[in-house]
Design an enzyme around this catalytic site. Structure first.
Site, PDB file in Angstrom:
ATOM      1  N   HIS A 112       0.992  -1.312  -0.022  1.00  0.00           N
ATOM      2  CA  HIS A 112      -0.015  -0.022  -0.042  1.00  0.00           C
ATOM      3  C   HIS A 112       0.895   1.342   0.083  1.00  0.00           C
ATOM      4  O   HIS A 112       0.709   2.242  -0.758  1.00  0.00           O
ATOM      5  CB  HIS A 112      -0.957  -0.033   1.192  1.00  0.00           C
ATOM      6  N   GLU A 113       1.786   1.288   0.909  1.00  0.00           N
ATOM      7  CA  GLU A 113       2.642   2.543   0.956  1.00  0.00           C
ATOM      8  C   GLU A 113       3.559   2.449  -0.438  1.00  0.00           C
ATOM      9  O   GLU A 113       3.725   3.798  -0.859  1.00  0.00           O
ATOM     10  CB  GLU A 113       3.759   2.425   2.172  1.00  0.00           C
TER      11      GLU A 113
HETATM   12 ZN   LIG Z   1      -2.480   5.140   2.845  1.00  0.00          ZN
END
Ligand SMILES: [Zn+2]
Length: 260
Positions: A112-113
């Site tokens: 996600h990052e």
């Molecule tokens: Zn985020």
């Protein structure tokens, strides 16, 4: 400065920035100075290497060669969170490490990052907030030693919230990245369930996570629906639980009380 920061963090992201991609790294370096001045970055190479290995596997599996990805740990057992700076610096709190049960959960968070970086979300919101010409001036040092409000916004980019749209996009792109790795994509669902449970129990450890991100219950439903659409061979994978628990024991020995 406050008004500017608010406008930078608002949800009016256009999803497009004429700011050159190559400058994201400079932007991130500038923001990293502020982050590392304010937050206790872990110096133990073992702690850093355990997170970096997971991140690098995601990058390699997806042939992501742009940017300068660097993974760092923040020694703060009371915060369950992670964040990314433009250009590829990714920070994971020891509070998250103490709560994650296997590498697949951490891989879900890192994917996600990484997606925030590759989708250039910080540059999008800074462009919306201060404009490209001001951003360029800051990076080229044209504003000199004058403390310009826009420079403050750039320095604080690591602390500003993404829009809901950007968060949803990072979830979708991040899950796509995960499916190319050996990791079990359900790890992120298990992690979201923990966040949801901690939130319900009133734990302060997830206050910042819940204010930065959409409702974990919605994210669980979206991730499950996406996993369901995957070919059967990709719906499962490795968790590397044993290896993770050995790492966690050494990095956050106070687990599980650490993140209460
Ligand atoms: Zn985020």
């Amino acid at each position: 400065v406050l008004a500017l920061a608010a406008s930078v963090g608002c949800a009016s992201a256009t999803g497009f920035t004429p700011f050159p991609q190559s400058h994201d790294v400079s932007l991130g370096r500038s923001a990293a100075k502020e982050v590392e001045r304010k937050l206790p970055v872990e110096k133990d190479p073992f702690a850093t290497a355990g997170i970096a290995r997971i991140g690098k596997e995601i990058l390699a599996a997806n042939s992501i060669h742009d940017y300068e990805f660097v993974f760092r740990v923040i020694r703060d057992d009371r915060t369950v969170n992670a964040f990314a700076l433009p250009g590829g610096k990714i920070y994971v709190y020891t509070g998250l490490i103490a709560r994650a049960g296997d590498e697949a959960e951490v891989a879900g968070v890192l994917a996600h990052e990484i997606a925030h970086v590759t989708e250039r979300h910080s540059s999008e919101r800074l462009t919306d907030g201060v404009g490209v010409s001001v951003l360029e001036s800051i990076l080229l040092g044209r504003l000199g030693s004058v403390v310009h409000p826009a420079a403050e916004a750039v320095n604080k980019v690591g602390f500003l919230a993404y829009s809901r749209h950007q968060e949803a996009e990072a979830d979708e792109v991040g899950l796509g990245y995960l499916t190319h790795t050996r990791y079990d994509p359900n790890g992120i669902v298990r992690f979201f369930r923990k966040i949801a449970a901690l939130g319900k129990s009133g734990s302060n450890a997830v206050t910042s996570f819940l204010s930065d991100h959409p409702d974990p219950e919605d994210r669980i439903k979206d991730a499950e629906a996406r996993i369901e659409e995957l070919p059967p061979s990709r719906r499962t994978g490795e968790t590397y639980e044993e290896r993770w628990l050995a790492y966690r024991e050494r990095v956050t020995p106070a687990h599980p009380k650490a993140a209460q």
